[in-house]
Motif scaffolding. Structure first.
Motif, PDB file in Angstrom:
ATOM      1  N   SER A 131      76.398  23.366 -39.002  1.00  0.00           N
ATOM      2  CA  SER A 131      75.665  24.550 -39.449  1.00  0.00           C
ATOM      3  C   SER A 131      75.128  24.356 -40.864  1.00  0.00           C
ATOM      4  O   SER A 131      73.968  24.696 -41.159  1.00  0.00           O
ATOM      5  N   LYS A 132      75.941  23.810 -41.750  1.00  0.00           N
ATOM      6  CA  LYS A 132      75.494  23.570 -43.130  1.00  0.00           C
ATOM      7  C   LYS A 132      74.346  22.567 -43.164  1.00  0.00           C
ATOM      8  O   LYS A 132      73.442  22.686 -43.982  1.00  0.00           O
ATOM      9  N   ARG A 133      74.376  21.587 -42.277  1.00  0.00           N
ATOM     10  CA  ARG A 133      73.286  20.614 -42.233  1.00  0.00           C
ATOM     11  C   ARG A 133      71.976  21.295 -41.825  1.00  0.00           C
ATOM     12  O   ARG A 133      70.902  20.919 -42.297  1.00  0.00           O
ATOM     13  N   LEU A 134      72.041  22.304 -40.957  1.00  0.00           N
ATOM     14  CA  LEU A 134      70.821  23.010 -40.545  1.00  0.00           C
ATOM     15  C   LEU A 134      70.182  23.747 -41.715  1.00  0.00           C
ATOM     16  O   LEU A 134      68.959  23.809 -41.825  1.00  0.00           O
ATOM     17  N   VAL A 135      71.004  24.307 -42.596  1.00  0.00           N
ATOM     18  CA  VAL A 135      70.481  24.964 -43.801  1.00  0.00           C
ATOM     19  C   VAL A 135      69.708  23.958 -44.647  1.00  0.00           C
ATOM     20  O   VAL A 135      68.589  24.231 -45.112  1.00  0.00           O
ATOM     21  N   GLU A 136      70.284  22.777 -44.824  1.00  0.00           N
ATOM     22  CA  GLU A 136      69.625  21.729 -45.611  1.00  0.00           C
ATOM     23  C   GLU A 136      68.339  21.259 -44.948  1.00  0.00           C
ATOM     24  O   GLU A 136      67.314  21.052 -45.621  1.00  0.00           O
ATOM     25  N   VAL A 137      68.380  21.095 -43.635  1.00  0.00           N
ATOM     26  CA  VAL A 137      67.197  20.640 -42.890  1.00  0.00           C
ATOM     27  C   VAL A 137      66.065  21.651 -43.038  1.00  0.00           C
ATOM     28  O   VAL A 137      64.898  21.273 -43.234  1.00  0.00           O
ATOM     29  N   ALA A 138      66.381  22.938 -42.957  1.00  0.00           N
ATOM     30  CA  ALA A 138      65.348  23.972 -43.065  1.00  0.00           C
ATOM     31  C   ALA A 138      64.647  23.910 -44.416  1.00  0.00           C
ATOM     32  O   ALA A 138      63.411  24.002 -44.499  1.00  0.00           O
ATOM     33  N   LEU A 139      65.406  23.731 -45.480  1.00  0.00           N
ATOM     34  CA  LEU A 139      64.811  23.654 -46.823  1.00  0.00           C
ATOM     35  C   LEU A 139      63.914  22.427 -46.952  1.00  0.00           C
ATOM     36  O   LEU A 139      62.803  22.500 -47.484  1.00  0.00           O
ATOM     37  N   ARG A 140      64.397  21.307 -46.458  1.00  0.00           N
ATOM     38  CA  ARG A 140      63.609  20.069 -46.567  1.00  0.00           C
ATOM     39  C   ARG A 140      62.340  20.139 -45.721  1.00  0.00           C
ATOM     40  O   ARG A 140      61.338  19.506 -46.056  1.00  0.00           O
ATOM     41  N   ALA A 141      62.389  20.903 -44.639  1.00  0.00           N
ATOM     42  CA  ALA A 141      61.242  20.976 -43.725  1.00  0.00           C
ATOM     43  C   ALA A 141      60.197  21.986 -44.179  1.00  0.00           C
ATOM     44  O   ALA A 141      59.137  22.085 -43.565  1.00  0.00           O
ATOM     45  N   GLY A 142      60.502  22.759 -45.240  1.00  0.00           N
ATOM     46  CA  GLY A 142      59.465  23.634 -45.773  1.00  0.00           C
ATOM     47  C   GLY A 142      59.797  25.106 -45.873  1.00  0.00           C
ATOM     48  O   GLY A 142      58.960  25.893 -46.326  1.00  0.00           O
ATOM     49  N   ALA A 143      60.996  25.534 -45.458  1.00  0.00           N
ATOM     50  CA  ALA A 143      61.366  26.933 -45.658  1.00  0.00           C
ATOM     51  C   ALA A 143      61.535  27.212 -47.147  1.00  0.00           C
ATOM     52  O   ALA A 143      62.088  26.390 -47.882  1.00  0.00           O
ATOM     53  N   LYS A 144      61.044  28.369 -47.600  1.00  0.00           N
ATOM     54  CA  LYS A 144      61.149  28.704 -49.019  1.00  0.00           C
ATOM     55  C   LYS A 144      62.595  28.951 -49.433  1.00  0.00           C
ATOM     56  O   LYS A 144      62.982  28.690 -50.577  1.00  0.00           O
ATOM     57  N   LYS A 145      63.374  29.459 -48.517  1.00  0.00           N
ATOM     58  CA  LYS A 145      64.772  29.753 -48.776  1.00  0.00           C
ATOM     59  C   LYS A 145      65.538  29.636 -47.475  1.00  0.00           C
ATOM     60  O   LYS A 145      64.996  29.913 -46.398  1.00  0.00           O
TER      61      LYS A 145
END
Length: 347
Positions: free
Chosen positions: A248-262
């Protein structure tokens, strides 16, 4: 990204709420290994009655753990916590896997145990043991202290495995025999981060031997790929999951790297800080492999109460994997209510 049918929020007149597009990722939530582990506890309670002991959290999710506790499961960290009068009751080993010393301890105590280790984690155990059997020193890429890492290292004799967490670790690693190494990985790592660590190790140790198959599991890879596709342009990306859930924590990191603002990791809707969330127009939403769908529904309902929300299903692949439960439990029937628990909802 496959955008499918749109669903309109209707709890409050739309003109009173700001518009919000929710990109709901698929696959998300329970994987086959988590599904199997929960099923084992539910079936054991049916077959043998309460209490059924579980060593460590069966999966990293408090909603699941508390629900199983209400049905008669008792969670312990060590086998010596099981009272002598309950010695004949089953004890279940969690989906993360355990060191070899744990079933040996159970046998010495005459405990009846059911192993709920995910088959894909067991595959990593076998890959590591094969490296060691062939005379290679094992390099395990993973996070120190995680139950899966403890379990994998515990399959091997002391001194035959080294843990590498980061590229920086790979830079300073000094093996006794640089030409005789084999690696495996924790199943729930970031695909991109792990690729970087492997590349650095291979650069330094060209004879490093890979496992026969990729150690990062299909569910981890699929959920990260769906988040990568959905995250660009999101004002906020929410991952439903526990703070001790690696995938789950890796998904948070992936989202940020892929372009989510937060990006935020959220266990329940009650944790949402609406002042912090503020004025958003596009929300990404996914769930770690141990997060039940009922909490995803809870999060969606919370946003629908405040926004004129439409849901776009962002699906990258379909998962059809299914893992059999232990032989002792295969004849125990599952009712509709049982399946509701196994699938992450409650009736």
């Amino acid at each position: 990204m496959n955008i499918q049918v749109t669903e309109q929020a209707n709890a409050i007149p739309a003109e009173l709420k700001p518009d919000l597009s929710i990109r709901l990722c698929g696959p998300r939530g329970f994987c086959a290994g988590v599904d199997r582990a929960i099923q084992i506890v539910v079936l054991a309670l049916k077959a043998y009655g309460a209490p059924v002991y579980v060593r460590h959290e069966i999966v990293h999710n408090r909603y699941v753990v508390e629900g199983l506790e209400a049905k008669g499961a008792v969670f312990v960290e060590e086998l010596n916590e099981i009272p002598a009068e309950h010695q004949k009751q089953p004890v279940v080993f969690s989906a993360h896997g355990v060191p070899k010393s744990v079933p040996e301890d159970a046998q010495s105590r005459n405990l009846f145990y059911l192993d709920a280790t995910c088959p894909l984690v067991s595959k990593v155990h076998k890959q590591a043991m094969r490296h060691q059997r062939l005379g290679r020193h094992v390099v395990l890429i993973g996070h120190a202290g995680h139950p899966e890492v403890i379990g994998t290292m515990g399959q091997l004799p002391e001194g035959t495995v080294s843990l590498i967490e980061t590229i920086e670790d790979a830079d300073v690693y000094v093996p006794a025999d640089p030409d005789n190494l084999g690696f495996v990985t924790q199943t729930t790592l970031s695909v991109d981060d792990t690729a970087g660590v492997i590349a650095r190790l291979t650069e330094r140790f060209p004879n490093l031997t890979a496992p026969a198959a990729d150690s990062i599991c299909y569910a981890t890879t699929n959920r990260q790929e769906a988040v990568k596709q959905a995250a660009p342009g999101c004002d906020l990306f929410i991952v439903v999951g526990a703070p001790n859930s690696s995938n789950s924590k890796r998904l948070v990191e992936v989202a940020l790297r892929a372009g989510a603002k937060k990006s935020l990791l959220v266990q329940r809707a009650a944790e949402l800080d609406w002042a912090e969330i503020g004025d958003i127009r596009t929300l990404g939403l996914s769930a770690g492999a141990s997060a039940p769908e009922v909490i995803v529904d809870e999060i969606i309902a919370a946003f629908k109460a405040r926004f004129n929300a439409t849901i776009d299903l962002a699906i990258t692949t379909e998962e059809t994997e299914n893992f059999l439960v232990n032989r002792e439990l295969r004849e125990v029937p599952l009712t509709h209510e049982d399946m509701a628990w196994v699938n992450g909802s409650r009736v």
